[in-house]
Design a protein around this motif. Structure first.
Motif, short mmCIF file in Angstrom:
data_model
loop_
_atom_site.label_atom_id
_atom_site.label_comp_id
_atom_site.label_asym_id
_atom_site.label_seq_id
_atom_site.Cartn_x
_atom_site.Cartn_y
_atom_site.Cartn_z
N ARG A 195 0.80 -1.22 0.00
CA ARG A 195 0.00 0.00 0.00
C ARG A 195 0.84 1.28 0.00
O ARG A 195 0.54 2.21 -0.76
N LYS A 202 0.66 7.23 -6.60
CA LYS A 202 -0.50 8.10 -6.84
C LYS A 202 -0.20 9.55 -6.48
O LYS A 202 -0.59 10.47 -7.20
N THR A 211 -3.88 12.44 -14.06
CA THR A 211 -4.98 11.62 -13.57
C THR A 211 -4.51 10.22 -13.23
O THR A 211 -3.76 9.60 -13.99
N VAL A 212 -4.91 9.71 -12.07
CA VAL A 212 -4.60 8.33 -11.67
C VAL A 212 -5.62 7.41 -12.33
O VAL A 212 -6.81 7.47 -12.02
N GLU A 213 -5.17 6.59 -13.24
CA GLU A 213 -6.04 5.63 -13.93
C GLU A 213 -5.97 4.28 -13.22
O GLU A 213 -4.89 3.72 -13.05
N LYS A 214 -7.11 3.80 -12.80
CA LYS A 214 -7.16 2.51 -12.10
C LYS A 214 -6.57 1.38 -12.94
O LYS A 214 -5.89 0.49 -12.43
N SER A 215 -6.81 1.44 -14.27
CA SER A 215 -6.33 0.38 -15.16
C SER A 215 -4.81 0.39 -15.32
O SER A 215 -4.22 -0.55 -15.84
N TYR A 216 -4.16 1.47 -14.87
CA TYR A 216 -2.70 1.58 -14.99
C TYR A 216 -1.96 0.92 -13.84
O TYR A 216 -0.73 0.91 -13.81
N ILE A 217 -2.69 0.38 -12.87
CA ILE A 217 -2.07 -0.29 -11.72
C ILE A 217 -2.43 -1.78 -11.75
O ILE A 217 -3.60 -2.15 -11.75
N ASP A 219 -1.67 -5.14 -9.51
CA ASP A 219 -1.06 -5.63 -8.28
C ASP A 219 -0.86 -7.13 -8.33
O ASP A 219 -1.55 -7.84 -9.06
#
Length: 336
Positions: A195, A202, A211-217, A219
């Motif tokens: 985390r 971020k 912009t923080v793109e969820k699809s760019y992370i 895990d």
């Protein structure tokens, strides 16, 4: 036949009790002249004190326990090198326990180390749970955390600030002209290295109006080479526009480089990659890996020094946040 403490006493013409006091650095009960005579006898007889016997006398075993969630990782080997070096300087041996990130194995090993009557503990990388802390408290020995920390329990720790370090790594990519940046992370449920590194990633983007793109992370469960290979392929499928990737470990980054080679993606011409750790494999990668360095060997040394200071004074020392920096190699391309 190996000489005994009785042989040393007879050779020096003193009592066994006097030899024992000198061996255990007791400051009373003998003169400097007697000490010199006993030490000379020890040298001439090549006497080696029995650690178990000495432990029965002074309630010390000259050993410390070290717990790692994995003893095979390259991060572990660097930490261990530092710990072992300091322990050797203090005349101590170490018992290394591979807990495999398993709560039950950690408990079992803590009980084993208690039976072995170790003088102290270094607890590395893993989350310190309540049951672990309770067992350490029952052992009544000092303990130091390394590459981890506990907000609940008052044990000193030695580590890099993972959030700040991740922020530094991603900021380096931004400073080199990248704005479409993906991340291969550990588990977001991991409060130690998962985390915080995601939060640092971020924060760097948000502070640069990206912009923080969820699809760019993407895990993973861990930080291994295989985790990196799998995560990189998944990242390319769901974030096709990225120009750079922040990998939350060097092993993941090298896995990504291997995956890129297999599918015909050029590093850094097509995609830049920055890692995290600066372990030896980062220098051997093709291309050599630009990475966020944490001083792992020095962290091991500092944790052991804190432990031996606690053994000496009976008090816990202060926690230490270690410095970090970017090591520039050839895996990041500067964009105009």
């Amino acid at each position: 036949m190996n000489p005994t403490i009785k042989d040393v006493a007879k050779y020096a013409n003193v009592s066994i009790a006097t030899v024992s006091r000198i061996l255990n650095n007791t400051s009373v009960g003998y003169s400097d002249k007697t000490k010199k005579k006993v030490l000379q006898a020890i040298d001439e007889l090549s006497y080696k004190p029995n650690a178990v016997a000495r432990g029965l006398i002074n309630n010390k075993t000259q050993t410390i326990g070290v717990l790692f969630p994995s003893v095979s990782g390259m991060v572990t080997s660097e930490l261990l090198y530092g710990i072992e070096g300091v322990a050797h300087q203090h005349g101590h041996s170490i018992i290394v326990c591979n807990t495999s990130s398993s709560g039950k194995k950690t408990v079992d090993y803590l009980r084993l180390l208690n039976e072995k009557r170790v003088d102290g503990l270094v607890f590395a990388s893993e989350v310190l749970k309540n049951e672990h802390y309770q067992l350490i408290e029952e052992m009544r020995i000092p303990a130091v955390l390394v590459s981890t920390k506990s907000p609940r329990h008052p044990l000193p720790y030695v580590k890099v600030d993972d959030r700040d370090a991740a922020y530094t790594a991603v900021s380096y990519l931004i400073d080199n002209g990248h704005r479409s940046i993906g991340m291969m992370s550990g588990s977001p449920k991991d409060p130690i290295a998962g985390r915080p590194r995601i939060e640092g990633y971020k924060a760097a983007l948000q502070e640069n109006d990206i912009t923080v793109e969820k699809s760019y992370i993407v895990d993973a469960e861990g930080f291994s080479y295989e985790n990196g290979r799998t995560a990189f392929e998944k990242l390319l499928k769901q974030a096709s526009g990225i120009t750079a990737v922040f990998a939350a470990s060097d092993e993941m980054a090298v896995g990504a480089i291997a995956s890129a080679y297999k599918i015909g993606v050029n590093i850094p011409k097509d995609i830049s990659i920055i890692g995290y750790d600066n372990i030896k494999i980062s220098e051997m990668a093709v291309p050599p890996l630009t990475t966020l360095a944490q001083p792992l060997r020095e962290m091991g040394e500092k944790s052991a020094e804190l432990l031996f200071e606690a053994l000496k004074t009976g008090k816990n020392g202060s926690s230490i946040i270690m410095p970090h920096h970017v090591v520039e190699r050839e895996s990041v391309q500067k964009l105009n």
